[in-house]
Structures are given as C-alpha cells and as structure tokens.
Design a protein around this motif. Sequence first.
Motif, PDB file in Angstrom:
ATOM      1  N   SER A   1      29.852   8.302 -12.155  1.00  0.00           N
ATOM      2  CA  SER A   1      29.718   7.916 -10.750  1.00  0.00           C
ATOM      3  C   SER A   1      29.383   9.146  -9.920  1.00  0.00           C
ATOM      4  CB  SER A   1      30.999   7.252 -10.230  1.00  0.00           C
ATOM      5  OG  SER A   1      32.024   8.210 -10.100  1.00  0.00           O
ATOM      6  N   ASP A   2      28.772   8.924  -8.764  1.00  0.00           N
ATOM      7  CA  ASP A   2      28.439  10.041  -7.884  1.00  0.00           C
ATOM      8  C   ASP A   2      29.688  10.742  -7.370  1.00  0.00           C
ATOM      9  OD1 ASP A   2      25.731   9.620  -8.206  1.00  0.00           O
ATOM     10  OD2 ASP A   2      25.515   8.456  -6.362  1.00  0.00           O
ATOM     11  N   LEU A   3      30.719   9.967  -7.077  1.00  0.00           N
ATOM     12  CA  LEU A   3      31.942  10.555  -6.519  1.00  0.00           C
ATOM     13  C   LEU A   3      32.756  11.313  -7.562  1.00  0.00           C
ATOM     14  CD1 LEU A   3      33.185   7.623  -4.257  1.00  0.00           C
ATOM     15  CD2 LEU A   3      32.186   9.779  -3.514  1.00  0.00           C
ATOM     16  N   GLY A   4      32.960  10.689  -8.730  1.00  0.00           N
ATOM     17  CA  GLY A   4      33.855  11.274  -9.728  1.00  0.00           C
ATOM     18  C   GLY A   4      33.174  11.976 -10.882  1.00  0.00           C
ATOM     19  N   GLY A   5      31.841  11.919 -10.955  1.00  0.00           N
ATOM     20  CA  GLY A   5      31.137  12.559 -12.053  1.00  0.00           C
ATOM     21  C   GLY A   5      31.296  11.780 -13.355  1.00  0.00           C
ATOM     22  N   SER A   6      31.210  12.490 -14.471  1.00  0.00           N
ATOM     23  CA  SER A   6      31.351  11.873 -15.794  1.00  0.00           C
ATOM     24  C   SER A   6      32.765  12.065 -16.308  1.00  0.00           C
ATOM     25  CB  SER A   6      30.392  12.527 -16.791  1.00  0.00           C
ATOM     26  OG  SER A   6      29.070  12.290 -16.428  1.00  0.00           O
ATOM     27  N   ARG A   7      33.300  11.020 -16.888  1.00  0.00           N
ATOM     28  CA  ARG A   7      34.606  11.135 -17.538  1.00  0.00           C
ATOM     29  C   ARG A   7      34.724  10.089 -18.633  1.00  0.00           C
ATOM     30  NH1 ARG A   7      33.984   9.212 -12.572  1.00  0.00           N
ATOM     31  NH2 ARG A   7      35.459   7.748 -11.748  1.00  0.00           N
ATOM     32  N   GLU A   8      35.739  10.277 -19.473  1.00  0.00           N
ATOM     33  CA  GLU A   8      35.917   9.416 -20.637  1.00  0.00           C
ATOM     34  C   GLU A   8      37.396   9.098 -20.811  1.00  0.00           C
ATOM     35  OE1 GLU A   8      35.472  10.517 -25.178  1.00  0.00           O
ATOM     36  OE2 GLU A   8      33.495  10.350 -24.229  1.00  0.00           O
ATOM     37  N   TYR A   9      37.656   7.854 -21.160  1.00  0.00           N
ATOM     38  CA  TYR A   9      39.023   7.403 -21.447  1.00  0.00           C
ATOM     39  C   TYR A   9      39.032   6.915 -22.887  1.00  0.00           C
ATOM     40  CZ  TYR A   9      38.794   7.185 -16.380  1.00  0.00           C
ATOM     41  OH  TYR A   9      38.571   7.488 -15.059  1.00  0.00           O
ATOM     42  N   ARG A  10      40.106   7.213 -23.611  1.00  0.00           N
ATOM     43  CA  ARG A  10      40.162   6.836 -25.014  1.00  0.00           C
ATOM     44  C   ARG A  10      41.588   6.405 -25.363  1.00  0.00           C
ATOM     45  NH1 ARG A  10      37.326   8.966 -29.887  1.00  0.00           N
ATOM     46  NH2 ARG A  10      35.933   9.925 -28.366  1.00  0.00           N
ATOM     47  N   SER A  11      41.691   5.287 -26.072  1.00  0.00           N
ATOM     48  CA  SER A  11      42.988   4.794 -26.534  1.00  0.00           C
ATOM     49  C   SER A  11      42.751   3.784 -27.646  1.00  0.00           C
ATOM     50  CB  SER A  11      43.753   4.134 -25.389  1.00  0.00           C
ATOM     51  OG  SER A  11      44.975   3.600 -25.851  1.00  0.00           O
TER      52      SER A  11
END
Length: 55
Positions: A24-34
Amino acid sequence: MEEEVLCNVEIVKENNDFIIKIQSDLGGSREYRSNNFEEVLEQLMQDLQEEFESL
C-alpha cells in the motif's frame, strides 16, 4: 465516481504456512505468516484498520 486502489493483497499457502503479502502507499510492503489462517487474517485486518483510520 472514480475508483482508487488502496492496497494490493496476495494470499499464498506454502507448505503449512499461510502467507499474506500486502502493498500500500501508506504502509509500503509487508508480509504476514502463520500456520493458522484466521490468525494471519486477523493480523492483516488489524493492520489495515489502523492504516486506513488515518485517511
């Protein structure tokens, strides 16, 4: 009414892990894993709610 993309979400299952990748433009790139789908989805929803409350 003009459409605006707020974020891109990709959900992948790799072996026993669920991986959610978000950009997203606001939060950038990220990843969640479970290994628990509900848990990773809850992490995503919580993060997005906090991000978009500021709009």
